[in-house]
Scaffold this motif. Sequence first.
Motif, PDB file in Angstrom:
ATOM      1  N   TYR A  50       4.691   9.014   3.857  1.00 29.95           N
ATOM      2  CA  TYR A  50       3.541   8.554   3.988  1.00 29.95           C
ATOM      3  C   TYR A  50       2.234   9.647   3.468  1.00 29.95           C
ATOM      4  CZ  TYR A  50       3.574   3.430   4.190  1.00 29.95           C
ATOM      5  OH  TYR A  50       4.215   2.228   3.554  1.00 29.95           O
ATOM      6  N   ASP A  54       0.188  11.209   0.675  1.00 30.66           N
ATOM      7  CA  ASP A  54      -1.155  11.678   0.959  1.00 30.66           C
ATOM      8  C   ASP A  54      -2.002  12.431   0.712  1.00 30.66           C
ATOM      9  OD1 ASP A  54      -2.090   8.692   2.018  1.00 30.66           O
ATOM     10  OD2 ASP A  54      -1.884   9.952   3.962  1.00 30.66           O
ATOM     11  N   PRO A 280       7.587  -2.800   0.601  1.00 33.98           N
ATOM     12  CA  PRO A 280       7.167  -1.391   0.815  1.00 33.98           C
ATOM     13  C   PRO A 280       8.631  -0.041   0.291  1.00 33.98           C
ATOM     14  CG  PRO A 280       6.367  -2.342   2.408  1.00 33.98           C
ATOM     15  CD  PRO A 280       7.285  -3.393   1.528  1.00 33.98           C
ATOM     16  N   SER A 302      -5.613   6.964   0.500  1.00 33.69           N
ATOM     17  CA  SER A 302      -4.335   6.874   1.297  1.00 33.69           C
ATOM     18  C   SER A 302      -3.356   5.872   0.245  1.00 33.69           C
ATOM     19  CB  SER A 302      -4.622   7.138   2.765  1.00 33.69           C
ATOM     20  OG  SER A 302      -4.799   5.523   2.654  1.00 33.69           O
ATOM     21  N   ASP A 304      -0.961   4.844   2.505  1.00 33.52           N
ATOM     22  CA  ASP A 304      -0.841   2.920   2.913  1.00 33.52           C
ATOM     23  C   ASP A 304      -1.656   2.154   2.213  1.00 33.52           C
ATOM     24  OD1 ASP A 304      -2.774   4.286   4.196  1.00 33.52           O
ATOM     25  OD2 ASP A 304      -3.071   3.358   6.271  1.00 33.52           O
ATOM     26  N   LYS A 305      -2.847   2.694   1.585  1.00 31.44           N
ATOM     27  CA  LYS A 305      -4.056   1.888   1.229  1.00 31.44           C
ATOM     28  C   LYS A 305      -3.730   1.221  -1.120  1.00 31.44           C
ATOM     29  CE  LYS A 305      -8.237   3.517   3.632  1.00 31.44           C
ATOM     30  NZ  LYS A 305      -9.024   2.218   3.512  1.00 31.44           N
ATOM     31  N   ILE A 307      -0.155   1.429  -1.439  1.00 32.69           N
ATOM     32  CA  ILE A 307       0.385   1.071  -1.325  1.00 32.69           C
ATOM     33  C   ILE A 307       0.365  -0.661  -0.652  1.00 32.69           C
ATOM     34  CG2 ILE A 307       2.687   0.171   0.330  1.00 32.69           C
ATOM     35  CD1 ILE A 307       3.549   2.790   0.098  1.00 32.69           C
ATOM     36  N   SER A 308      -0.862  -0.862  -0.130  1.00 29.49           N
ATOM     37  CA  SER A 308      -1.253  -2.461   0.237  1.00 29.49           C
ATOM     38  C   SER A 308      -2.054  -3.043  -0.691  1.00 29.49           C
ATOM     39  CB  SER A 308      -2.251  -2.122   1.993  1.00 29.49           C
ATOM     40  OG  SER A 308      -1.644  -1.944   2.983  1.00 29.49           O
TER      41      SER A 308
END
Length: 501
Positions: A50, A54, A280, A302, A304-305, A307-308
Amino acid sequence: MTTSSRRAVPARHRPAAGTRGRRPGRRGRPALTVCLSLLLLVAAGAGWVYLKLDGDIKTFDAGGLSDDRPAADSSKGENVLVIGSDARNDGNAALGGGDVNDIGRSDTAFLLHLYADHKNAVAVSIPRDTLVTIPPCKLPNGKWTTAQPNTMFNQAYSVGETARGNPACTQNTVEHITGLRVDHTVVVDFKGFAALTDVVGGVKVCLPQNVYQRDLNPNLTTRGKLLFEKGEQTVSGQQALDYVRIRHGIGDGSDIGRIKRQQAFVASLLKEVKGNGLTPTKLLPLADAATKSLTVDPGLHSADKLISFAMTLKDIDLHNTKFVTIPWRYEGARVAIVEPDASELWAALKADRTLDGKDASGRKNASPSTRPTATPTPVSGKGITVTVYNGTTVTGLAAKAAAELTADGFTVTGTATARSQDHTTTVIEYGPEHKSDAQTVARAFPGAAIQPVPGTGVNVVVGESYTGGSTAAPQPTTIPEDVAEGARSADDSPCSNLTYG
């Protein structure tokens, strides 16, 4: 002979070999420790991935977004602008050719509306040659450009003069065209596109005929080598990029035909991604490939954002993912937006109506889709002064509009012919401190665009979409038939409806 004072312990009660001295209650702890250690290593590895992702993500300057944006929608639907850049810098010239210092234009663009029920989606393509008004854009020195009417849509991407500024200019333009607020913007360049197709193992496409090098580059004197054979095949990398960029020598050779093939390609790509599974684990390789060549808005800055956000698409069925093109017509060698069809499309999306008229807002007891039956509310122009210009070749249109505005209480200071007579839609121009007046005037011209113009009061430039009647009309929530009938579903065969004309 001496004897031990310890009592003999029966064999069945003796500790097993290698376990002497272990206290009760510690059985299995080394195994648990190993498992925890592995979990920590996996978590650390994921964290490293991650962190790496990023570091690859580039964001554009949100300071270049207009302060005159459409209001945020109260529904849970989202609008995502996807831009394919033809920039040649940052190593892209090796794939697309051209000047390595070229910051590019939007080679393709579509607005993806994710319905609030998270079960439907529609992507609306905007042809690169569409004539639009490009709103003011922020330059690297902090100054803002003036509005640029009657300009090709793809030029909005280069107005900001930098890769960090260009996406905001295109987003401002799309919001200006549609009246919809764009929640996220994603830019993919040549490298990112090619990498994505490699990661999924290739994408199925279909060609109506053999395609040669000259079809991709009309400047060649011979047809060159064969690039694609007629029929269905799988492409990736450079070959995939050639497929979506090709225009001449296939179909009718138009950008509209190319858009249809690009829609078919994106549909096929989605099919591959969905087929692999939206988890994921599956998304990480895609994210790794994409983030190296993505430029996104700060809201997706980012891993995580990103992929979310991708995970929110997992419940959208392929059949309920549609591709359409903004209502259009040719205007010379360029493309003009057709009204009121375009306004009807945007109104339907804002109301979360699908192409077949169903309510996809996710609200319980939602009413069936019909045009609203509310009675139009008269516009009161008391205290508002306007000047009316005829932006068409239709004689007397400005006088007609002026008479109706006067009847509604507006003060019309005069009528005249606009500098250009090729306006397809009516534009309300306003200067500083006149925005609210302009919004009131716009209610008299449903579907009109509102545009800030320094050094003026309120001007009405009447376009071809004006048919008379200065009272506010109810906004329709049904999709125009021509748009709905020409839609492609993501589960359609790659060989269906490939070309235009």
